[in-house]
Design a protein around this motif. Structure first.
Motif, PDB file in Angstrom:
ATOM      1  N   TYR A   1       3.845  11.065  31.805  1.00 26.53           N
ATOM      2  CA  TYR A   1       4.037   9.843  31.022  1.00 26.53           C
ATOM      3  C   TYR A   1       3.550   8.655  31.831  1.00 26.53           C
ATOM      4  N   VAL A   2       3.462   7.539  31.177  1.00 26.68           N
ATOM      5  CA  VAL A   2       3.163   6.269  31.836  1.00 26.68           C
ATOM      6  C   VAL A   2       3.821   5.171  31.011  1.00 26.68           C
TER       7      VAL A   2
ATOM      8  N   SER B   1      -5.452   3.927  26.668  1.00 24.79           N
ATOM      9  CA  SER B   1      -4.817   4.073  27.974  1.00 24.79           C
ATOM     10  C   SER B   1      -3.680   3.059  28.070  1.00 24.79           C
TER      11      SER B   1
ATOM     12  N   THR C   1      -5.914   6.813  32.103  1.00 17.17           N
ATOM     13  CA  THR C   1      -5.744   8.040  31.329  1.00 17.17           C
ATOM     14  C   THR C   1      -5.538   7.705  29.858  1.00 17.17           C
TER      15      THR C   1
ATOM     16  N   SER D   1       0.508  -1.023  40.362  1.00 22.51           N
ATOM     17  CA  SER D   1       0.959   0.365  40.386  1.00 22.51           C
ATOM     18  C   SER D   1       1.203   0.792  41.821  1.00 22.51           C
TER      19      SER D   1
ATOM     20  N   THR E   1       3.745   5.527  36.587  1.00 28.83           N
ATOM     21  CA  THR E   1       3.091   6.755  36.132  1.00 28.83           C
ATOM     22  C   THR E   1       3.845   7.969  36.659  1.00 28.83           C
ATOM     23  N   TYR E   2       3.690   9.080  35.933  1.00 28.05           N
ATOM     24  CA  TYR E   2       4.355  10.321  36.342  1.00 28.05           C
ATOM     25  C   TYR E   2       3.571  11.503  35.780  1.00 28.05           C
TER      26      TYR E   2
ATOM     27  N   ILE F   1      -1.951  11.344  36.146  1.00 29.46           N
ATOM     28  CA  ILE F   1      -2.012  10.301  35.128  1.00 29.46           C
ATOM     29  C   ILE F   1      -2.043   8.940  35.820  1.00 29.46           C
ATOM     30  N   ASP F   2      -2.950   8.079  35.370  1.00 28.89           N
ATOM     31  CA  ASP F   2      -3.039   6.730  35.929  1.00 28.89           C
ATOM     32  C   ASP F   2      -3.310   5.734  34.807  1.00 28.89           C
ATOM     33  N   ARG F   3      -3.638   4.510  35.183  1.00 32.92           N
ATOM     34  CA  ARG F   3      -3.822   3.441  34.202  1.00 32.92           C
ATOM     35  C   ARG F   3      -4.981   3.702  33.244  1.00 32.92           C
TER      36      ARG F   3
END
Length: 374
Positions: A35-36, A244, A65, A4, A50-51, A61-63
């Motif tokens: 979103y991811v 996630s 979430t 990421s 991620t966004y 938001i990350d891995r």
């Protein structure tokens, strides 16, 4: 493993950079909350994009979430029930009447609805039968009792009739064995695969250290945070899984054959074998120009995407959208999770696979040209 942050794209992955940039541009234009998504090649680190945030003033938001998967949960149910069949606990021919005898499903019908019909969305009941009762918070037992009285539109196995409520049969089946669907899927899939954040049920979502709050549209560019509803969570096999994007990377890898001790190659083949034709999918907006054929397997949709086999499922509950897909011949997969009820996900996923398969064709042409030059 996930990558990421500031991604370093390989020379043959410029298409992925372009896709990610286009998705971000559209997300900003529509003011999406977040979103991811991931791109996975078998045996290689996944690419993660991620966004946005979990909510307006929430964490990025990350891995890790956690989101609701909605009907993407059916892909897990399909694999779980295929394992039950593989372990001789049930068969695909086991009648629903035998699984939950208290409701009297098809007691007087010559062709009973079976587990195979349930999982392949070919029960014959009117599509989305009694989803309205789910959303009105009727009890699971009351909804199943109503379903059992329905007359099928066609003989079981003869037509595609998408269901949610009928999956409640599996909740009752495990409850009747002094267990629960949530505990069985945890023991059979989540823990063996090492999915760190996956769970089933509302409590699993809200107990997560970081979870994405649901958002519904007020206008094209304005979103309102919603509350998490209990309704579809009562039907865990249909729409009750939380995960996630790190969990989804593992799930995609499992479907690509990287965890054969948990999800065997034979099992993958079973759940992605076309069983019932889904004509409506051929008219699906944003997808129809790419689809040559469409079927439902066991918890997975099976598409012919411009000559390539693509196994796919989408999910939608209030405030969330989710997509997962993998191309077995290419050994690649993709998943996207949103904390917004946005139809943009339909075009994003179709665009992703168009871009990917175009890149494959371009590489093939370059290789042919190179060999001709030699």
């Amino acid at each position: 493993m996930l990558i990421s942050g500031n991604l370093a794209f390989a020379s043959d992955e410029g298409w992925l950079y372009d896709f990610a940039a286009e998705v971000q541009s559209q997300a900003q234009s529509h003011n999406l909350p977040g979103y991811v998504f991931i791109f996975v090649r078998k045996g290689q680190p996944a690419k993660l994009i991620t966004y946005g945030k979990t909510e307006k003033y929430g964490a990025k938001i990350d891995r890790n979430t956690v989101f609701r998967l909605a009907s993407v949960s059916k892909t897990f149910a399909g694999v779980l029930m295929a394992k039950a069949v593989e372990q001789s606990e049930l068969t695909w021919e086991t009648p629903i009447l035998d699984i939950v005898p208290e409701y009297g499903f098809n007691r007087l019908q010559p062709n009973p609805i079976t587990l195979g019909h349930l999982m392949s969305q070919s029960s014959g009941f009117i599509p989305n039968a009694y989803d309205n009762l789910i959303e009105a918070n009727y009890s699971l037992k009351r909804v199943l009792a109503q379903l059992a009285k329905l007359e099928p539109l066609c003989d079981p196995g003869k037509c595609y009739t998408y269901q949610n409520a009928l999956f409640g049969v599996l909740e009752d089946y495990y409850a009747n064995q002094q267990s629960s669907y949530a505990s069985v899927i945890d023991q059979q899939l989540f823990k063996p695969l090492g999915m760190p954040h996956a769970s089933t049920g509302k409590q699993g979502l809200v107990a997560s250290p970081q979870w994405a709050k649901p958002h519904i549209a007020i206008t094209r560019k304005k979103w309102r945070k919603a509350s998490v509803q209990d309704d579809y969570y009562r039907y865990g096999p249909a729409a009750g899984v939380n995960a996630s994007i790190e969990d989804m990377a593992i799930w995609v890898r499992a479907m690509l054959g990287e965890y054969p001790q948990v999800v065997s190659p034979n099992l993958i083949n079973t759940v992605t074998t076309p069983l019932v034709k889904t004509k409506r999918e051929m008219r699906r907006r944003k997808w129809r120009k790419f689809l040559n054929d469409a079927h439902y397997g066991i918890g997975w949709r099976v598409y012919d995407f411009n000559g390539h086999k693509l196994n796919y499922h989408g999910g939608w509950v209030e405030g969330y959208r989710a997509d997962v897909a993998f191309a077995p011949d290419q050994q690649v997969g993709y998943a996207m999770l949103m904390n917004a009820e946005s139809n943009l996900i339909n075009s994003f996923t179709a665009q992703f696979w168009q871009a990917y398969f175009n890149s494959v064709e371009q590489q093939r042409k370059q290789e042919v040209a190179k060999q001709a030059g030699n």
